[in-house]
Scaffold this motif. Sequence first.
Motif, PDB file in Angstrom:
ATOM      1  N   GLY A   2      29.549 -34.326 -23.779  1.00  0.00           N
ATOM      2  CA  GLY A   2      28.742 -35.451 -24.224  1.00  0.00           C
ATOM      3  C   GLY A   2      28.788 -35.539 -25.739  1.00  0.00           C
ATOM      4  O   GLY A   2      28.582 -34.560 -26.436  1.00  0.00           O
ATOM      5  N   SER A  46      33.572 -36.389 -20.892  1.00  0.00           N
ATOM      6  CA  SER A  46      32.481 -36.653 -19.969  1.00  0.00           C
ATOM      7  C   SER A  46      32.691 -38.010 -19.307  1.00  0.00           C
ATOM      8  O   SER A  46      33.216 -38.939 -19.921  1.00  0.00           O
ATOM      9  N   ARG A  48      30.421 -39.987 -18.606  1.00  0.00           N
ATOM     10  CA  ARG A  48      29.388 -40.898 -19.119  1.00  0.00           C
ATOM     11  C   ARG A  48      29.796 -41.586 -20.419  1.00  0.00           C
ATOM     12  O   ARG A  48      29.115 -42.496 -20.863  1.00  0.00           O
ATOM     13  N   GLU A  49      30.863 -41.158 -21.019  1.00  0.00           N
ATOM     14  CA  GLU A  49      31.277 -41.730 -22.301  1.00  0.00           C
ATOM     15  C   GLU A  49      31.994 -43.054 -22.082  1.00  0.00           C
ATOM     16  O   GLU A  49      33.167 -43.083 -21.724  1.00  0.00           O
TER      17      GLU A  49
END
Length: 161
Positions: A2, A46, A48-49
């Motif tokens: 993250g 990640s 989520r990036e």
Amino acid sequence: MGLSLKDYLLLNGFFLFFISLNNVFNFSLIDLTLIISIFLYSIKWSEREWLVPFILFAWGIFQDILIGANLGYSGSIFLFFYFLSQITSINGMFEQQKLKFIIFVTSLLIFFIFKNLFIYLNYQLNYLSVGEFSSFIILLLFYFPLNSIILYSQKKHEKIR
């Protein structure tokens, strides 16, 4: 991995350094765009990036403007190896280094085939040469030390967190 604001700044500084280096030293045997792709492929990103692909494409367009390449060439390479890293990470192949290397070699071969096919179809030129093959071999030799440095730093970063 993250990314915090500090990590985003470091990532952008890294790209600025290598793109500037690519603009200053235009080596025929060492393609710094593909060296950056080794970094992009070796990092475990990640899921989520969502901002990283946009940053990569923007830096690719910036590099294309600086070196005079077709717009989107470098950004496409960056995104290709970024998404390849994501695919190997999601499918659980990231920790298997031999398989990861085979995937990298295969993807480089695909890249060189498409590059040479594009040059042949647009300009009717056979571009494949000893220099191109030497560049390919040198890039493969750079893979192991760069990959081990990135894996070491990521494992050290995970221990700190």
